[in-house]
Design a protein around this motif. Structure first.
Motif, PDB file in Angstrom:
ATOM      1  N   UNK A   8       0.706  -1.177  -0.110  1.00 40.01           N
ATOM      2  CA  UNK A   8       0.067  -0.041  -0.034  1.00 40.01           C
ATOM      3  C   UNK A   8       0.873   1.213  -0.110  1.00 40.01           C
ATOM      4  N   UNK A   9       0.320   2.476  -0.308  1.00 40.44           N
ATOM      5  CA  UNK A   9       1.097   3.488  -0.091  1.00 40.44           C
ATOM      6  C   UNK A   9       1.811   3.946   0.999  1.00 40.44           C
ATOM      7  N   UNK A  10       1.036   3.325   2.222  1.00 41.20           N
ATOM      8  CA  UNK A  10       1.459   3.657   3.608  1.00 41.20           C
ATOM      9  C   UNK A  10       2.770   2.993   3.616  1.00 41.20           C
ATOM     10  N   UNK A  11       3.046   1.746   3.100  1.00 40.62           N
ATOM     11  CA  UNK A  11       4.204   1.053   3.147  1.00 40.62           C
ATOM     12  C   UNK A  11       5.221   1.650   2.498  1.00 40.62           C
ATOM     13  N   UNK A  12       5.081   2.171   1.308  1.00 40.23           N
ATOM     14  CA  UNK A  12       5.884   2.733   0.478  1.00 40.23           C
ATOM     15  C   UNK A  12       6.396   4.149   1.169  1.00 40.23           C
ATOM     16  N   UNK A  13       5.449   4.827   1.873  1.00 41.45           N
ATOM     17  CA  UNK A  13       5.927   6.193   2.526  1.00 41.45           C
ATOM     18  C   UNK A  13       6.802   5.882   3.655  1.00 41.45           C
ATOM     19  N   UNK A  14       6.426   4.698   4.416  1.00 42.86           N
ATOM     20  CA  UNK A  14       7.451   4.233   5.429  1.00 42.86           C
ATOM     21  C   UNK A  14       8.788   3.984   4.934  1.00 42.86           C
ATOM     22  N   UNK A  15       8.908   3.477   3.706  1.00 42.13           N
ATOM     23  CA  UNK A  15      10.276   3.239   3.019  1.00 42.13           C
ATOM     24  C   UNK A  15      10.953   4.331   2.520  1.00 42.13           C
ATOM     25  N   UNK A  16      10.103   5.532   2.720  1.00 44.62           N
ATOM     26  CA  UNK A  16      10.381   6.688   2.242  1.00 44.62           C
ATOM     27  C   UNK A  16      10.645   6.739   0.430  1.00 44.62           C
ATOM     28  N   UNK A  17       9.622   6.089  -0.265  1.00 44.60           N
ATOM     29  CA  UNK A  17       9.410   6.310  -1.570  1.00 44.60           C
ATOM     30  C   UNK A  17       9.438   7.569  -2.255  1.00 44.60           C
ATOM     31  N   UNK A  18       8.758   8.318  -1.479  1.00 43.41           N
ATOM     32  CA  UNK A  18       8.525   9.890  -1.897  1.00 43.41           C
ATOM     33  C   UNK A  18       9.758  10.714  -1.804  1.00 43.41           C
ATOM     34  N   UNK A  19      10.909  10.249  -1.309  1.00 41.25           N
ATOM     35  CA  UNK A  19      12.007  10.952  -1.300  1.00 41.25           C
ATOM     36  C   UNK A  19      13.051   9.953  -2.022  1.00 41.25           C
ATOM     37  N   UNK A  20      13.076   8.717  -1.966  1.00 40.48           N
ATOM     38  CA  UNK A  20      14.024   7.958  -2.841  1.00 40.48           C
ATOM     39  C   UNK A  20      13.802   7.860  -4.321  1.00 40.48           C
TER      40      UNK A  20
END
Length: 56
Positions: A8-20
């Motif tokens: 889910x998007x929450x999991x990607x945010x936790x992994x900092x996809x928005x930054x990486x």
């Protein structure tokens, strides 16, 4: 984003996809058609959040 298990998007945010990988993150949220009733994040596909609700 090539994991075999769907995240889910929450999991990607936790992994900092928005930054990486901002480009991949943006592809998940544009054009937003749904939002998560749990956290409020908006996404392009309902399966990308835990509690999807269609935007009106």
């Amino acid at each position: 984003m090539s994991d075999k298990k769907h995240k889910t998007l929450c999991a990607y945010v936790e992994e900092e996809l928005q930054v990486k990988d901002a480009k991949s993150f943006i592809s998940l949220i544009q054009p937003a058609t749904h939002f998560c009733e749990g956290c409020g994040r908006s996404v392009a596909k309902p399966e990308d959040v835990c509690k999807p609700k269609k935007l009106k």
